[in-house]
Motif scaffolding. Structure first.
Motif, PDB file in Angstrom:
ATOM      1  N   UNK A 268       9.911   7.403  43.254  1.00  0.00           N
ATOM      2  CA  UNK A 268      10.073   6.767  44.557  1.00  0.00           C
ATOM      3  C   UNK A 268       9.373   5.403  44.598  1.00  0.00           C
ATOM      4  N   UNK A 269      10.124   4.406  45.028  1.00  0.00           N
ATOM      5  CA  UNK A 269       9.528   3.093  45.282  1.00  0.00           C
ATOM      6  C   UNK A 269       9.465   2.919  46.794  1.00  0.00           C
ATOM      7  N   UNK A 270       8.293   2.570  47.296  1.00  0.00           N
ATOM      8  CA  UNK A 270       8.145   2.359  48.730  1.00  0.00           C
ATOM      9  C   UNK A 270       7.726   0.918  48.992  1.00  0.00           C
ATOM     10  N   UNK A 271       8.488   0.249  49.827  1.00  0.00           N
ATOM     11  CA  UNK A 271       8.080  -1.075  50.304  1.00  0.00           C
ATOM     12  C   UNK A 271       7.712  -0.907  51.773  1.00  0.00           C
ATOM     13  N   UNK A 272       6.501  -1.318  52.116  1.00  0.00           N
ATOM     14  CA  UNK A 272       6.051  -1.113  53.494  1.00  0.00           C
ATOM     15  C   UNK A 272       6.818  -1.996  54.461  1.00  0.00           C
ATOM     16  N   UNK A 273       7.150  -3.187  53.991  1.00  0.00           N
ATOM     17  CA  UNK A 273       7.846  -4.135  54.854  1.00  0.00           C
ATOM     18  C   UNK A 273       8.901  -4.865  54.048  1.00  0.00           C
ATOM     19  N   UNK A 274      10.146  -4.644  54.381  1.00  0.00           N
ATOM     20  CA  UNK A 274      11.212  -5.316  53.653  1.00  0.00           C
ATOM     21  C   UNK A 274      12.412  -5.529  54.560  1.00  0.00           C
ATOM     22  N   UNK A 275      13.188  -6.560  54.250  1.00  0.00           N
ATOM     23  CA  UNK A 275      14.433  -6.762  54.980  1.00  0.00           C
ATOM     24  C   UNK A 275      15.569  -6.177  54.166  1.00  0.00           C
ATOM     25  N   UNK A 276      16.461  -5.529  54.832  1.00  0.00           N
ATOM     26  CA  UNK A 276      17.635  -5.023  54.152  1.00  0.00           C
ATOM     27  C   UNK A 276      18.713  -4.802  55.200  1.00  0.00           C
ATOM     28  N   UNK A 277      19.881  -4.518  54.756  1.00  0.00           N
ATOM     29  CA  UNK A 277      20.940  -4.269  55.716  1.00  0.00           C
ATOM     30  C   UNK A 277      21.744  -3.079  55.266  1.00  0.00           C
ATOM     31  N   UNK A 278      22.493  -2.557  56.171  1.00  0.00           N
ATOM     32  CA  UNK A 278      23.220  -1.338  55.874  1.00  0.00           C
ATOM     33  C   UNK A 278      24.485  -1.291  56.715  1.00  0.00           C
ATOM     34  N   UNK A 279      25.555  -0.781  56.163  1.00  0.00           N
ATOM     35  CA  UNK A 279      26.755  -0.527  56.961  1.00  0.00           C
ATOM     36  C   UNK A 279      26.991   0.973  56.963  1.00  0.00           C
ATOM     37  N   UNK A 280      27.983   1.410  57.718  1.00  0.00           N
ATOM     38  CA  UNK A 280      28.233   2.847  57.864  1.00  0.00           C
ATOM     39  C   UNK A 280      28.598   3.525  56.538  1.00  0.00           C
ATOM     40  N   UNK A 281      29.335   2.788  55.705  1.00  0.00           N
ATOM     41  CA  UNK A 281      29.901   3.415  54.506  1.00  0.00           C
ATOM     42  C   UNK A 281      29.082   3.224  53.247  1.00  0.00           C
ATOM     43  N   UNK A 282      28.575   2.033  53.075  1.00  0.00           N
ATOM     44  CA  UNK A 282      27.925   1.725  51.812  1.00  0.00           C
ATOM     45  C   UNK A 282      26.440   2.012  51.908  1.00  0.00           C
ATOM     46  N   UNK A 283      25.831   1.976  50.766  1.00  0.00           N
ATOM     47  CA  UNK A 283      24.393   2.136  50.755  1.00  0.00           C
ATOM     48  C   UNK A 283      23.726   0.871  51.243  1.00  0.00           C
ATOM     49  N   UNK A 284      22.438   0.880  51.233  1.00  0.00           N
ATOM     50  CA  UNK A 284      21.701  -0.296  51.665  1.00  0.00           C
ATOM     51  C   UNK A 284      22.065  -1.507  50.823  1.00  0.00           C
ATOM     52  N   UNK A 285      22.090  -2.620  51.465  1.00  0.00           N
ATOM     53  CA  UNK A 285      22.325  -3.878  50.774  1.00  0.00           C
ATOM     54  C   UNK A 285      21.022  -4.663  50.843  1.00  0.00           C
ATOM     55  N   UNK A 286      20.634  -5.201  49.709  1.00  0.00           N
ATOM     56  CA  UNK A 286      19.348  -5.888  49.672  1.00  0.00           C
ATOM     57  C   UNK A 286      19.513  -7.378  49.433  1.00  0.00           C
ATOM     58  N   UNK A 287      18.876  -8.191  50.249  1.00  0.00           N
ATOM     59  CA  UNK A 287      18.865  -9.620  49.946  1.00  0.00           C
ATOM     60  C   UNK A 287      17.991  -9.890  48.727  1.00  0.00           C
ATOM     61  N   UNK A 288      18.150 -11.072  48.164  1.00  0.00           N
ATOM     62  CA  UNK A 288      17.458 -11.412  46.920  1.00  0.00           C
ATOM     63  C   UNK A 288      15.953 -11.167  46.993  1.00  0.00           C
ATOM     64  N   UNK A 289      15.323 -11.585  48.103  1.00  0.00           N
ATOM     65  CA  UNK A 289      13.861 -11.437  48.156  1.00  0.00           C
ATOM     66  C   UNK A 289      13.455  -9.963  48.157  1.00  0.00           C
TER      67      UNK A 289
END
Ligand SMILES: [Zn+2]
Length: 136
Positions: free
Chosen positions: A27-48
């Motif tokens: 398990x990798x845990x990031x305490x604070x991160x930006x990410x996005x998600x849609x209903x169908x796909x998994x999380x999408x991560x910006x470059x940072x």
């Protein structure tokens, strides 16, 4: 509104704790991160966020590798000869530089390679294996 590139659904921007499963470190845990998600796909991560994940994974790998006793490591010369290549070729190899063989950088320019990882790399072209303990 942003839409998902893959499925066209609305993407929800999220910011906060991110927990993901990694093949090699668990398990990798990031305490604070930006990410996005849609209903169908998994999380999408910006470059940072991808960079944050990379960094967190690298730190965890180093922690796990450092737990191995020193006798489980070989020098770069030994690793090169195990692979049948020169030390120079070993140091230049892109995959190895990118972490396909687990290694630790000791002080004064000395890198030690995990023997088990070198053997696996020789056999399979990828010396990475899960480092985290099995769940009970
Ligand atoms: Zn989607």
């Amino acid at each position: 509104m942003t839409v998902c590139e893959k499925c066209g659904e609305e993407v929800i921007e999220l910011n906060g704790r991110l927990e993901l499963e990694d093949l090699y470190v668990g398990i990798i845990i990031l305490k604070q991160a930006s990410f996005s998600s849609c209903k169908n796909c998994h999380f999408l991560y910006p470059v940072e966020t991808l960079q944050q994940i990379e960094k967190a994974r690298e730190i965890l790998i180093q922690q796990y590798i450092n737990d191995y006793p020193i006798r489980d490591f070989v020098t770069s010369g030994k690793a090169a000869s195990m692979l049948g290549i020169t030390r120079q070729a070993l140091n230049k190899n892109r995959r190895i530089r990118r972490g396909f063989i687990y290694k630790v950088d000791k002080s004064d320019n000395c890198t030690l390679f995990l023997r088990q990882s070198v053997e696996l790399y020789k056999k399979a072209g990828d010396g990475r294996f899960p480092l985290f303990p099995e769940e009970r």
